[in-house]
Design a protein around this motif. Sequence first.
Motif, mmCIF file in Angstrom:
data_model
loop_
_atom_site.group_PDB
_atom_site.id
_atom_site.type_symbol
_atom_site.label_atom_id
_atom_site.label_comp_id
_atom_site.label_asym_id
_atom_site.label_seq_id
_atom_site.Cartn_x
_atom_site.Cartn_y
_atom_site.Cartn_z
ATOM 1 N N VAL A 18 -15.186 -4.839 -5.766
ATOM 2 C CA VAL A 18 -13.815 -4.317 -5.852
ATOM 3 C C VAL A 18 -13.443 -3.994 -7.298
ATOM 4 C CG1 VAL A 18 -11.407 -5.037 -5.623
ATOM 5 C CG2 VAL A 18 -12.977 -5.319 -3.714
ATOM 6 N N TYR A 22 -12.408 -0.374 -8.929
ATOM 7 C CA TYR A 22 -11.205 -0.181 -9.741
ATOM 8 C C TYR A 22 -11.557 0.429 -11.098
ATOM 9 C CZ TYR A 22 -7.120 -1.178 -12.554
ATOM 10 O OH TYR A 22 -6.051 -1.052 -13.411
ATOM 11 N N GLN A 41 -1.613 1.679 -11.009
ATOM 12 C CA GLN A 41 -0.898 0.741 -10.150
ATOM 13 C C GLN A 41 -1.440 0.726 -8.716
ATOM 14 O OE1 GLN A 41 0.569 3.131 -11.977
ATOM 15 N NE2 GLN A 41 2.208 2.266 -13.219
ATOM 16 N N TRP A 42 -1.482 1.887 -8.066
ATOM 17 C CA TRP A 42 -1.935 1.911 -6.680
ATOM 18 C C TRP A 42 -3.418 1.620 -6.541
ATOM 19 C CZ3 TRP A 42 1.031 0.691 -3.040
ATOM 20 C CH2 TRP A 42 2.389 0.997 -3.105
ATOM 21 N N PRO A 43 -4.278 2.103 -7.437
ATOM 22 C CA PRO A 43 -5.680 1.652 -7.324
ATOM 23 C C PRO A 43 -5.818 0.127 -7.420
ATOM 24 C CG PRO A 43 -5.582 3.586 -8.712
ATOM 25 C CD PRO A 43 -4.158 3.184 -8.423
ATOM 26 N N VAL A 45 -3.468 -2.130 -6.601
ATOM 27 C CA VAL A 45 -2.946 -2.720 -5.360
ATOM 28 C C VAL A 45 -3.964 -2.582 -4.233
ATOM 29 C CG1 VAL A 45 -1.199 -2.449 -3.543
ATOM 30 C CG2 VAL A 45 -0.509 -2.437 -5.949
ATOM 31 N N TRP A 46 -4.513 -1.397 -4.085
ATOM 32 C CA TRP A 46 -5.484 -1.184 -3.012
ATOM 33 C C TRP A 46 -6.755 -2.002 -3.215
ATOM 34 C CZ3 TRP A 46 -4.016 0.034 1.440
ATOM 35 C CH2 TRP A 46 -2.951 0.902 1.633
ATOM 36 N N CYS A 47 -7.166 -2.169 -4.446
ATOM 37 C CA CYS A 47 -8.357 -2.988 -4.699
ATOM 38 C C CYS A 47 -8.081 -4.455 -4.383
ATOM 39 C CB CYS A 47 -8.826 -2.817 -6.144
ATOM 40 S SG CYS A 47 -9.660 -1.253 -6.410
ATOM 41 N N VAL A 49 -5.722 -5.706 -2.263
ATOM 42 C CA VAL A 49 -5.568 -5.844 -0.807
ATOM 43 C C VAL A 49 -6.908 -5.609 -0.101
ATOM 44 C CG1 VAL A 49 -4.455 -4.857 1.237
ATOM 45 C CG2 VAL A 49 -3.125 -5.252 -0.841
ATOM 46 N N GLY A 50 -7.616 -4.573 -0.522
ATOM 47 C CA GLY A 50 -8.920 -4.293 0.080
ATOM 48 C C GLY A 50 -9.903 -5.421 -0.142
#
Length: 144
Positions: A18, A22, A41-43, A45-47, A49-50
């Motif tokens: 992960v 990122y 920010q969104w990468p 968050v997604w990393c 959560v993922g």
Amino acid sequence: MGYGERNVWSGLVLSVVVVSIYLALVLPQLAERPVDDVAWQWPMVWCIVGGIVATIAASILWGIVAGIRDPGEEHRSDVRDRDIERMGDRVGQAFGAIGGIAGIVLAMVDAEPFWIGNAIFVGFFLSATLGSVARLVAYRRGLV
């Protein structure tokens, strides 16, 4: 390989994957544009959560496969697993705290939010990774 050790391995491998994803998303942007224009920010968050979802899924799938392959083996945590888990948590928490303190210090000196967020993210990564490595060492060599 027991239940606890399987979970540690899946968490360790997936946290490295992960963070690599990122970095692959953010570092090229950092080389091309100013820090305040980097979309991090969104990468992140997604990393995060993922990574959590993938770790849970991998643990479940690995447990199912291990149960099918060796039905006689114990597939629950025991006292040794819990002791190793606590020791790994203590090791990992130190690095999580260092990341948090680094974020606070960077906020005090009015650093860009990119650096604050990434300092805390690195602290989380080091906490997860080094805590997992400490657990694996304890599984292989025993608790001291």
